[in-house]
Scaffold this motif. Structure first.
Motif, PDB file in Angstrom:
ATOM      1  N   TYR A  75     -10.785   6.635   2.835  1.00 16.39           N
ATOM      2  CA  TYR A  75     -10.535   5.262   3.236  1.00 16.39           C
ATOM      3  C   TYR A  75     -11.048   5.038   4.655  1.00 16.39           C
ATOM      4  O   TYR A  75     -11.097   5.966   5.473  1.00 16.39           O
ATOM      5  CB  TYR A  75      -9.041   4.958   3.182  1.00 16.39           C
ATOM      6  N   LYS A 129       0.845  -1.188   0.000  1.00 18.18           N
ATOM      7  CA  LYS A 129       0.000   0.000   0.000  1.00 18.18           C
ATOM      8  C   LYS A 129       0.885   1.244   0.000  1.00 18.18           C
ATOM      9  O   LYS A 129       1.775   1.382   0.848  1.00 18.18           O
ATOM     10  CB  LYS A 129      -0.924  -0.006   1.221  1.00 18.18           C
ATOM     11  N   GLN A 176      -5.073  11.312   3.318  1.00 16.36           N
ATOM     12  CA  GLN A 176      -6.090  10.763   2.433  1.00 16.36           C
ATOM     13  C   GLN A 176      -5.825  11.263   1.013  1.00 16.36           C
ATOM     14  O   GLN A 176      -5.225  12.321   0.831  1.00 16.36           O
ATOM     15  CB  GLN A 176      -7.499  11.195   2.864  1.00 16.36           C
ATOM     16  N   ASP A 219      -4.939   2.111   5.104  1.00 20.96           N
ATOM     17  CA  ASP A 219      -5.199   2.000   3.673  1.00 20.96           C
ATOM     18  C   ASP A 219      -4.461   3.058   2.861  1.00 20.96           C
ATOM     19  O   ASP A 219      -4.318   2.926   1.649  1.00 20.96           O
ATOM     20  CB  ASP A 219      -6.701   2.104   3.401  1.00 20.96           C
ATOM     21  N   VAL A 266     -13.581   5.791  -3.417  1.00 20.62           N
ATOM     22  CA  VAL A 266     -12.333   6.493  -3.141  1.00 20.62           C
ATOM     23  C   VAL A 266     -11.597   6.711  -4.455  1.00 20.62           C
ATOM     24  O   VAL A 266     -11.379   5.767  -5.215  1.00 20.62           O
ATOM     25  CB  VAL A 266     -11.447   5.694  -2.170  1.00 20.62           C
TER      26      VAL A 266
END
Length: 497
Positions: free
Chosen positions: A238, A177, A231, A243, A370
């Motif tokens: 998320y 990620k 974000q 994430d 998202v």
């Protein structure tokens, strides 16, 4: 290793150096008239005063301004080549505080993308300097290409600006990620070797983080670039921070401490308000100098943060164009459908158009999924960008940067787009021109440019109109000189094609 890398690069990308040299500014006919130049009958914006100085004479000797004065008070020496400017405006070369000059504008490594990359980077340099920008603060990209093109521009082998480099952006990850910029993938070992590093360095340990920071210093970098964005640019967020990873406090303090130790300013990509405030507080605690890159767009800028930034000599670079482009996406697709060969190589054009169209296609799903970049969300929050930029301007804690090369629509030569946003925000043109010249020079600690004074670098541009009255005058750059070398004269550009 260096010779092998050069050989492999030549096989993959062709003999592009020979092609690049066809655009050498040293080939410009005006560079054969000698290194003593007198500009007469000109109006001057000196980067400091709020009015044009009219009927002026400006002398350039070598790479410096040797004298400047009213034509009635300054006699041109016999050994100077005289250029009658016919009343044009001469001002300092512009400084862009945020670019990614070596962006290839490709998002998948096709054979065409690899072969066309050097020529795309050349076009980026040309469009930048021909628009009047003679110094850039580069915020990262392919490190080997950055080093190569910095040297090419410094030696005037290509028309390009002066670079201030961080070489790479240092970004977080958590396993597979990726934090911001999540669209910049980890390069495979071969590509990383070829480009002398990752485009975005994602260290896995504190030790590796320190190594990445010190490498910037050892490579001659002027600043560190990192990210602290919790974000993506998306209305729907998320569910958990895992994430979309960010550096924790220990990692951020490490970067800031190395910045303080080495004297490198730390540029932090941090457009969310609470995250920006956290960065300001950590920098204050460490004693590091920072610049927040991108205006806070999700909440109103707090007076308490403004005061902290004022007190500690911190700056913010709004990059309003990044947010404002969300209103223009269909126009960019249309522009790419037209003749863009002076800006884009074919593969860059194809891939960029596809990325922009993809963003347009998913706009109806804003708030439902998202997104990496949610145009509808950015449009909804643009008034916050306006209000916060106005506040930061009143507090004198901003400069001007475009983020050209950093977004799908960050096409080079668009400095006037950023200017128009500032102008529409109600910031006087005189103040905008100061930001582009003397203020941006001060923000970067450059005392040799940004103003027209004897002894300063002869980084100069000539405009057909009056930029203190009409912002559009900045689209009419007829002459560019960098260190006494003509890169453009009477609109004549050099091209390798």
């Amino acid at each position: 290793h260096k010779k092998l890398r050069s050989t492999v690069k030549g096989i993959g990308m062709g003999n592009y150096i020979a092609t690049l040299l066809n655009a050498s500014p040293l080939l410009h006919t005006m560079n054969s008239v000698g290194n003593r130049i007198a500009f007469t009958n000109c109006h001057i914006f000196d980067g400091i005063h709020s009015e044009l100085k009219e009927d002026m004479t400006l002398l350039v000797e070598g790479d410096k301004i040797s004298n400047v004065g009213h034509r009635a008070q300054l006699t041109v020496p016999d050994n100077f080549y005289i250029i009658d400017t016919a009343g044009q405006t001469i001002m300092p070369g512009l400084i862009d505080n945020h670019v990614h000059l070596c962006s290839p504008f490709t998002y998948e490594a096709t054979i065409s993308a690899i072969r066309q990359m050097p020529m795309q980077v050349l076009l980026n340099n040309m469009r930048t300097v021909y628009s009047g920008v003679t110094t850039v603060c580069d915020m990262g990209g392919p490190q080997g290409i950055i080093k190569e093109f910095t040297e090419l521009a410094d030696k005037n082998h290509i028309p390009g600006p002066r670079y201030l480099n961080c070489y790479t952006l240092i970004s977080p990850s958590n396993g597979k990620k990726l934090g911001y910029p999540s669209q910049v993938n980890v390069l495979n070992p071969f590509n990383a070797w070829l480009l002398e590093g990752q485009v975005a360095t994602r260290p896995k340990t504190i030790k590796a983080l320190k190594k990445a920071c010190y490498k910037v210093r050892d490579s001659g970098g002027t600043h560190l670039k990192t990210t602290y964005q919790p974000q993506p640019f998306s209305e729907k967020k998320y569910a958990t921070q895992d994430d979309f990873p960010i550096f924790n406090d220990e990692w951020m303090r490490t970067i800031l401490e190395i910045g303080k130790e080495t004297g490198l300013v730390v540029d932090i990509h941090s457009p969310y308000g609470m995250a920006a405030e956290r960065c300001v507080d950590m920098a204050m605690a460490v004693g590091a100098k920072i610049r927040i890159q991108h205006m806070t767009f999700d909440i109103d800028f707090k007076d308490s943060i403004i005061k902290k930034m004022q007190d500690n000599g911190f700056y913010m670079i709004p990059t309003a164009t990044v947010f404002g482009d969300a209103f223009q996406m269909p126009k960019f697709v249309q522009w790419l459908d037209d003749d863009t060969k002076s800006h884009m190589m074919p593969e860059a054009k194809r891939q960029t158009k596809a990325m922009i169209q993809k963003g347009i296609n998913i706009e109806p799903y804003s708030g439902q999924m998202v997104m990496e970049c949610d145009n509808a969300y950015l449009r909804k929050h643009f008034n916050l960008v306006k209000r916060n930029t106005q506040k930061a301007h009143e507090a004198r804690i901003i400069g001007i940067g475009t983020d050209c090369g950093g977004t799908n629509t960050g096409f080079f030569g668009r400095i006037c787009s950023e200017v128009m946003h500032y102008f529409e925000f109600g910031i006087p043109l005189f103040e905008i021109l100061k930001y582009l010249t003397s203020v941006n020079a001060e923000i970067n600690g450059l005392n040799d440019r940004g103003v027209i004074q004897p002894g300063k670098l002869a980084d100069l541009i000539a405009l057909d109109g009056n930029p203190l009255l009409y912002p559009s005058a900045l689209t009419e750059v007829s002459m560019v000189m960098k260190g006494g070398v003509f890169l453009k004269y009477r609109g004549e550009e050099l091209t390798p094609f």
